[in-house]
Scaffold this active site. Sequence first.
Site: not given
Length: 181
Positions: A22-24
């Site tokens: 989700q982040e990267s």
Amino acid sequence: MFETAGAEMGVDWRLLAAIGYQESHWRPEAVSPTGVRGIMMLTRSTAKQMGIKDRHDPEQSIIGGAKYLRVVEKKIPQRIQEPNRLWLTLAGYNIGFGHLEDARILTQRDGANPDLWLEVKQRLPLLAQKAYFETVRHGFARGQEPVDYVDNIRNYYDMLVWFTNMADEQTRRLLLAQTED
């Protein structure tokens, strides 16, 4: 690396992998417009607090994210049970614990339960509206982002659980077939 960090911090590695995706999208060189970096998108101050020297180093980023997840979780009141505890922790990881608490205060003001994710997630987007953010301690926040963030991580996590369970089942079948031969 997710498995190692998960074992070290007592967190399901698939949850860490879902957060990292989700982040990267698991890109170690990722940089957001706000300056967070690495697979787990750590701020400079969070990385320093977690003892991380290089946010772009995948191993450091993942262990830093796992440590920070635990830091946020410890701030969640003990009375809050799973799975609400996890969903609130993830929201706090994303938006910051102060803004999460502001949303919980708005929830309580509405007469709803601030310990239930389903109630808090309805109030988080209000933190972007002046009529609400001026009445809480930490002010403006893009409150829809943690709602989407938690929903996405839940979906990614469910997919990883399904995939690993299927892989485990296939491995069991192969081993069973080998022992029968």
